[in-house]
Design a protein around this motif. Structure first.
Motif, PDB file in Angstrom:
ATOM      1  N   GLY A   1      35.876  35.956  40.651  1.00 11.53           N
ATOM      2  CA  GLY A   1      35.131  37.441  40.787  1.00 11.53           C
ATOM      3  C   GLY A   1      35.994  38.195  41.509  1.00 11.53           C
ATOM      4  N   VAL A   2      36.439  37.873  42.948  1.00  9.51           N
ATOM      5  CA  VAL A   2      37.254  38.095  43.928  1.00  9.51           C
ATOM      6  C   VAL A   2      38.149  39.346  43.216  1.00  9.51           C
ATOM      7  CG1 VAL A   2      38.557  38.296  45.733  1.00  9.51           C
ATOM      8  CG2 VAL A   2      36.445  36.805  45.885  1.00  9.51           C
TER       9      VAL A   2
ATOM     10  N   GLY B   1      39.444  43.896  35.032  1.00 14.73           N
ATOM     11  CA  GLY B   1      38.315  43.660  36.162  1.00 14.73           C
ATOM     12  C   GLY B   1      37.629  43.556  36.369  1.00 14.73           C
ATOM     13  N   LEU B   2      36.738  44.232  34.917  1.00 18.75           N
ATOM     14  CA  LEU B   2      35.316  44.069  34.940  1.00 18.75           C
ATOM     15  C   LEU B   2      35.537  42.889  34.388  1.00 18.75           C
ATOM     16  CD1 LEU B   2      34.090  47.542  33.728  1.00 18.75           C
ATOM     17  CD2 LEU B   2      33.580  46.704  35.610  1.00 18.75           C
TER      18      LEU B   2
ATOM     19  N   GLY C   1      38.849  40.002  40.448  1.00 15.56           N
ATOM     20  CA  GLY C   1      38.195  40.914  39.274  1.00 15.56           C
ATOM     21  C   GLY C   1      38.344  42.385  39.790  1.00 15.56           C
ATOM     22  N   LEU C   2      37.131  41.904  41.800  1.00 15.79           N
ATOM     23  CA  LEU C   2      37.364  43.189  42.136  1.00 15.79           C
ATOM     24  C   LEU C   2      38.180  43.861  42.571  1.00 15.79           C
ATOM     25  CD1 LEU C   2      34.205  42.274  44.232  1.00 15.79           C
ATOM     26  CD2 LEU C   2      33.838  43.451  42.325  1.00 15.79           C
TER      27      LEU C   2
ATOM     28  N   PHE D   1      30.907  35.592  38.580  1.00 19.83           N
ATOM     29  CA  PHE D   1      30.313  35.884  39.805  1.00 19.83           C
ATOM     30  C   PHE D   1      29.218  35.144  39.479  1.00 19.83           C
ATOM     31  CE2 PHE D   1      32.317  39.553  42.379  1.00 19.83           C
ATOM     32  CZ  PHE D   1      33.227  38.557  43.578  1.00 19.83           C
TER      33      PHE D   1
ATOM     34  N   THR E   1      35.268  40.165  37.200  1.00 22.29           N
ATOM     35  CA  THR E   1      33.744  39.568  37.365  1.00 22.29           C
ATOM     36  C   THR E   1      32.989  39.528  37.352  1.00 22.29           C
ATOM     37  OG1 THR E   1      33.352  42.114  37.542  1.00 22.29           O
ATOM     38  CG2 THR E   1      34.806  42.184  38.797  1.00 22.29           C
TER      39      THR E   1
END
Length: 189
Positions: free
Chosen positions: A120-121, A175-176, A123-124, A182, A179
């Motif tokens: 997730g990180v 990236g989305l 992805g951000l 998460f 994420t």
């Protein structure tokens, strides 16, 4: 037990889209064709200037003679959209590579379960890198006709700008997708 060993589809999508976006953005950043200037007064009809964020090339289409490193007589490189692109595009490339390294550590490569928080990180980070290259590409496109050029010439979008824009969009989408990892973190908590 077999179901838990599968890599989530969102992670796979992110790991496919982001490297593709990196390649397109890298090509767009390095190639000198963000804008093409043609039909330049006092020049042969088949002369085209290709302006990028680092270089200006002059090509004669009939003979395919190409000469880069042309002098910037109109102050093209001093324009704010070009200067912003010179700063943000390489920064975005570095951030994308960093994000892909973190994503590789987060997505199951050698472990049994993915590290959802790490993915997730990543992805951000990749979303941010995509936005960092999308901003100069969009701004340059918006200011394309306002940037200095020989009066009376014709201006068109170059392939490097299109590649940068597409690469940025792929990085944002990848990236989305990452994420979404998460969501699994929240379910585990």
């Amino acid at each position: 037990h077999l179901r838990s060993m599968r890599t989530p589809a969102a992670m796979i999508v992110g790991l496919v889209l982001c490297p593709c976006g990196l390649l397109l953005t890298l090509t767009g950043t390095l190639a000198p064709s963000w804008r093409q200037v043609s039909l330049i007064p006092d020049q042969p009809m088949d002369v085209i200037l290709e302006q990028g964020i680092w270089d200006i090339c002059r090509e004669r289409q009939s003979t395919h003679d190409r000469l880069c490193g042309q002098a910037d007589e109109l102050g093209y490189f001093e324009q704010v959209p070009v200067r912003v692109a010179q700063g943000l595009m390489p920064s975005s490339l570095v951030l994308t590579v960093l994000g892909l390294v973190v994503a590789a550590l987060g997505v199951r490569c050698w472990q049994q379960e993915p590290r959802y928080l790490l993915a997730g990180v990543a992805g951000l980070v990749l979303l941010l890198s995509g936005l960092m290259s999308l901003v100069p590409s969009s701004w340059y496109t918006h200011e394309l006709w306002a940037l200095p050029s020989p009066s009376g010439s014709t201006l068109v979008v170059g392939y490097s700008l299109v590649l940068s824009y597409l690469g940025s969009c792929l990085e944002v989408l990848g990236g989305l997708a990452l994420t979404l990892s998460f969501h699994h973190c929240c379910k585990e908590c």
